[in-house]
Design a protein around this motif. Structure first.
Motif, PDB file in Angstrom:
ATOM      1  N   SER A  67       0.798  -1.140   0.118  1.00 41.12           N
ATOM      2  CA  SER A  67       0.064  -0.039   0.039  1.00 41.12           C
ATOM      3  C   SER A  67       0.965   1.351   0.122  1.00 41.12           C
ATOM      4  CB  SER A  67      -0.811   0.199   1.253  1.00 41.12           C
ATOM      5  OG  SER A  67      -0.015   0.434   2.379  1.00 41.12           O
ATOM      6  N   ARG A  68       0.121   2.339  -0.608  1.00 38.88           N
ATOM      7  CA  ARG A  68       1.011   3.542  -0.509  1.00 38.88           C
ATOM      8  C   ARG A  68       1.353   3.970   1.074  1.00 38.88           C
ATOM      9  NH1 ARG A  68      -1.355   8.700  -2.897  1.00 38.88           N
ATOM     10  NH2 ARG A  68       0.568   9.222  -2.476  1.00 38.88           N
ATOM     11  N   GLU A  69       0.524   3.726   1.991  1.00 38.59           N
ATOM     12  CA  GLU A  69       0.695   4.000   3.288  1.00 38.59           C
ATOM     13  C   GLU A  69       1.872   3.125   3.699  1.00 38.59           C
ATOM     14  OE1 GLU A  69      -1.394   2.180   6.946  1.00 38.59           O
ATOM     15  OE2 GLU A  69      -2.600   4.141   6.274  1.00 38.59           O
ATOM     16  N   THR A  70       1.934   1.896   3.283  1.00 36.66           N
ATOM     17  CA  THR A  70       3.295   1.067   3.720  1.00 36.66           C
ATOM     18  C   THR A  70       4.350   1.520   3.138  1.00 36.66           C
ATOM     19  OG1 THR A  70       1.857  -0.696   3.961  1.00 36.66           O
ATOM     20  CG2 THR A  70       4.213  -1.268   3.493  1.00 36.66           C
ATOM     21  N   ILE A  71       4.490   2.169   1.988  1.00 37.31           N
ATOM     22  CA  ILE A  71       5.680   2.668   1.307  1.00 37.31           C
ATOM     23  C   ILE A  71       6.125   3.923   2.185  1.00 37.31           C
ATOM     24  CG2 ILE A  71       6.676   3.882  -0.673  1.00 37.31           C
ATOM     25  CD1 ILE A  71       4.677   1.743  -2.338  1.00 37.31           C
ATOM     26  N   TYR A  72       5.374   4.721   2.483  1.00 40.47           N
ATOM     27  CA  TYR A  72       5.714   5.933   3.155  1.00 40.47           C
ATOM     28  C   TYR A  72       5.985   5.688   4.638  1.00 40.47           C
ATOM     29  CZ  TYR A  72       4.297   8.974  -0.757  1.00 40.47           C
ATOM     30  OH  TYR A  72       4.120   9.665  -1.974  1.00 40.47           O
ATOM     31  N   LYS A  73       5.452   4.845   5.188  1.00 39.00           N
ATOM     32  CA  LYS A  73       5.726   4.538   6.626  1.00 39.00           C
ATOM     33  C   LYS A  73       6.922   3.746   6.880  1.00 39.00           C
ATOM     34  CE  LYS A  73       3.445   2.135  10.606  1.00 39.00           C
ATOM     35  NZ  LYS A  73       2.391   1.095  11.212  1.00 39.00           N
ATOM     36  N   VAL A  74       7.294   2.696   5.894  1.00 39.43           N
ATOM     37  CA  VAL A  74       8.389   1.924   6.304  1.00 39.43           C
ATOM     38  C   VAL A  74       9.707   2.337   5.677  1.00 39.43           C
ATOM     39  CG1 VAL A  74       7.030  -0.192   7.037  1.00 39.43           C
ATOM     40  CG2 VAL A  74       7.747   0.110   4.717  1.00 39.43           C
ATOM     41  N   PHE A  75       9.441   3.098   4.622  1.00 44.64           N
ATOM     42  CA  PHE A  75      10.656   3.288   3.655  1.00 44.64           C
ATOM     43  C   PHE A  75      11.042   4.850   4.007  1.00 44.64           C
ATOM     44  CE2 PHE A  75       9.320  -0.356   0.977  1.00 44.64           C
ATOM     45  CZ  PHE A  75      10.096  -1.228   1.350  1.00 44.64           C
ATOM     46  N   ARG A  76      11.468   4.732   5.141  1.00 40.24           N
ATOM     47  CA  ARG A  76      11.751   6.298   5.552  1.00 40.24           C
ATOM     48  C   ARG A  76      12.702   5.947   6.764  1.00 40.24           C
ATOM     49  NH1 ARG A  76       9.718   6.974  10.632  1.00 40.24           N
ATOM     50  NH2 ARG A  76       7.819   5.920  11.200  1.00 40.24           N
ATOM     51  N   PRO A  77      13.597   7.085   7.271  1.00 45.53           N
ATOM     52  CA  PRO A  77      14.489   6.643   8.456  1.00 45.53           C
ATOM     53  C   PRO A  77      13.545   6.222   9.556  1.00 45.53           C
ATOM     54  CG  PRO A  77      15.038   8.705   7.179  1.00 45.53           C
ATOM     55  CD  PRO A  77      13.952   8.340   6.626  1.00 45.53           C
ATOM     56  N   GLY A  78      14.129   5.182  10.055  1.00 48.38           N
ATOM     57  CA  GLY A  78      13.543   4.494  11.400  1.00 48.38           C
ATOM     58  C   GLY A  78      12.425   3.704  11.029  1.00 48.38           C
ATOM     59  N   GLY A  79      11.914   3.705   9.730  1.00 42.83           N
ATOM     60  CA  GLY A  79      10.787   2.831   9.443  1.00 42.83           C
ATOM     61  C   GLY A  79      10.863   1.312   9.604  1.00 42.83           C
ATOM     62  N   ASN A  80      11.780   0.581   9.593  1.00 45.23           N
ATOM     63  CA  ASN A  80      12.127  -0.849   9.943  1.00 45.23           C
ATOM     64  C   ASN A  80      11.105  -1.716   9.167  1.00 45.23           C
ATOM     65  OD1 ASN A  80      13.090  -3.093  11.338  1.00 45.23           O
ATOM     66  ND2 ASN A  80      11.654  -2.745  13.058  1.00 45.23           N
ATOM     67  N   PRO A  81      11.365  -1.697   7.743  1.00 45.96           N
ATOM     68  CA  PRO A  81      10.472  -2.859   6.952  1.00 45.96           C
ATOM     69  C   PRO A  81      10.989  -4.201   7.206  1.00 45.96           C
ATOM     70  CG  PRO A  81      12.297  -1.597   5.517  1.00 45.96           C
ATOM     71  CD  PRO A  81      12.466  -0.976   6.937  1.00 45.96           C
ATOM     72  N   THR A  82       9.840  -5.053   6.742  1.00 45.95           N
ATOM     73  CA  THR A  82      10.552  -6.511   6.774  1.00 45.95           C
ATOM     74  C   THR A  82      11.304  -6.897   5.630  1.00 45.95           C
ATOM     75  OG1 THR A  82       8.556  -7.291   5.860  1.00 45.95           O
ATOM     76  CG2 THR A  82       8.269  -6.875   8.172  1.00 45.95           C
ATOM     77  N   LEU A  83      11.917  -8.093   5.604  1.00 41.76           N
ATOM     78  CA  LEU A  83      12.440  -8.709   4.488  1.00 41.76           C
ATOM     79  C   LEU A  83      11.593  -8.911   3.383  1.00 41.76           C
ATOM     80  CD1 LEU A  83      15.272  -9.576   3.285  1.00 41.76           C
ATOM     81  CD2 LEU A  83      15.079 -11.765   4.321  1.00 41.76           C
ATOM     82  N   ASP A  84      10.356  -9.223   3.707  1.00 40.18           N
ATOM     83  CA  ASP A  84       9.332  -9.548   2.763  1.00 40.18           C
ATOM     84  C   ASP A  84       9.014  -8.174   2.088  1.00 40.18           C
ATOM     85  OD1 ASP A  84       7.269 -11.200   1.387  1.00 40.18           O
ATOM     86  OD2 ASP A  84       5.992  -9.822   2.428  1.00 40.18           O
ATOM     87  N   THR A  85       8.918  -7.110   2.793  1.00 37.97           N
ATOM     88  CA  THR A  85       8.603  -5.776   2.069  1.00 37.97           C
ATOM     89  C   THR A  85       9.693  -5.252   1.218  1.00 37.97           C
ATOM     90  OG1 THR A  85       7.300  -5.320   3.974  1.00 37.97           O
ATOM     91  CG2 THR A  85       8.027  -3.489   2.760  1.00 37.97           C
ATOM     92  N   ILE A  86      10.979  -5.408   1.844  1.00 38.53           N
ATOM     93  CA  ILE A  86      12.306  -5.068   0.949  1.00 38.53           C
ATOM     94  C   ILE A  86      12.158  -5.903  -0.155  1.00 38.53           C
ATOM     95  CG2 ILE A  86      14.792  -5.200   0.879  1.00 38.53           C
ATOM     96  CD1 ILE A  86      14.537  -4.545   4.160  1.00 38.53           C
ATOM     97  N   ALA A  87      12.043  -7.235  -0.115  1.00 42.06           N
ATOM     98  CA  ALA A  87      12.119  -8.191  -1.264  1.00 42.06           C
ATOM     99  C   ALA A  87      11.183  -7.663  -2.266  1.00 42.06           C
ATOM    100  CB  ALA A  87      11.853  -9.597  -0.947  1.00 42.06           C
ATOM    101  N   LYS A  88       9.945  -7.304  -2.075  1.00 42.35           N
ATOM    102  CA  LYS A  88       8.947  -6.984  -2.811  1.00 42.35           C
ATOM    103  C   LYS A  88       9.270  -5.604  -3.610  1.00 42.35           C
ATOM    104  CE  LYS A  88       4.987  -8.999  -0.587  1.00 42.35           C
ATOM    105  NZ  LYS A  88       3.773  -8.690  -0.110  1.00 42.35           N
TER     106      LYS A  88
END
Length: 102
Positions: free
Chosen positions: A59-80
């Motif tokens: 989701s756009r929300e996920t992109i803005y939330k986790v792909f920022r400094p301190g966002g802490n994305p999961t490996l699955d999210t990074i892989a996608k």
């Protein structure tokens, strides 16, 4: 005479796939997880967050939330996200590594 400055915006410098790949590669060299997440977010926004979200299944929300400094994305999210960039995750020995194979 006062020095005129302009606000730096990475979006002005990562317009092509080659620029985006080079940017991400440079950030990966540093190895800071917060910078890596932020760089992926910068690239997602440069490509258009809505299209990036559609292509990645995030989701756009996920992109803005986790792909920022301190966002802490999961490996699955990074892989996608990396897959949408036309890249793949891989490991390579660190240039200063003194350890042998696992």
């Amino acid at each position: 005479m006062a020095l005129e400055t302009t606000r730096f915006d990475i979006q002005n410098y990562i317009k092509t796939h080659e620029d985006q790949t080079g940017y991400l590669d440079a950030v990966l060299e540093d190895g800071d997880p917060a910078l890596i997440a932020a760089a992926i977010g910068d690239i997602a926004r440069a490509r258009g967050a809505s299209q990036f979200a559609k292509d990645s299944g995030l989701s756009r929300e996920t992109i803005y939330k986790v792909f920022r400094p301190g966002g802490n994305p999961t490996l699955d999210t990074i892989a996608k996200a990396v897959k949408v960039l036309g890249l793949r995750l891989s490991l390579a020995p660190a240039s200063n590594s003194t350890k042998g194979p696992i």
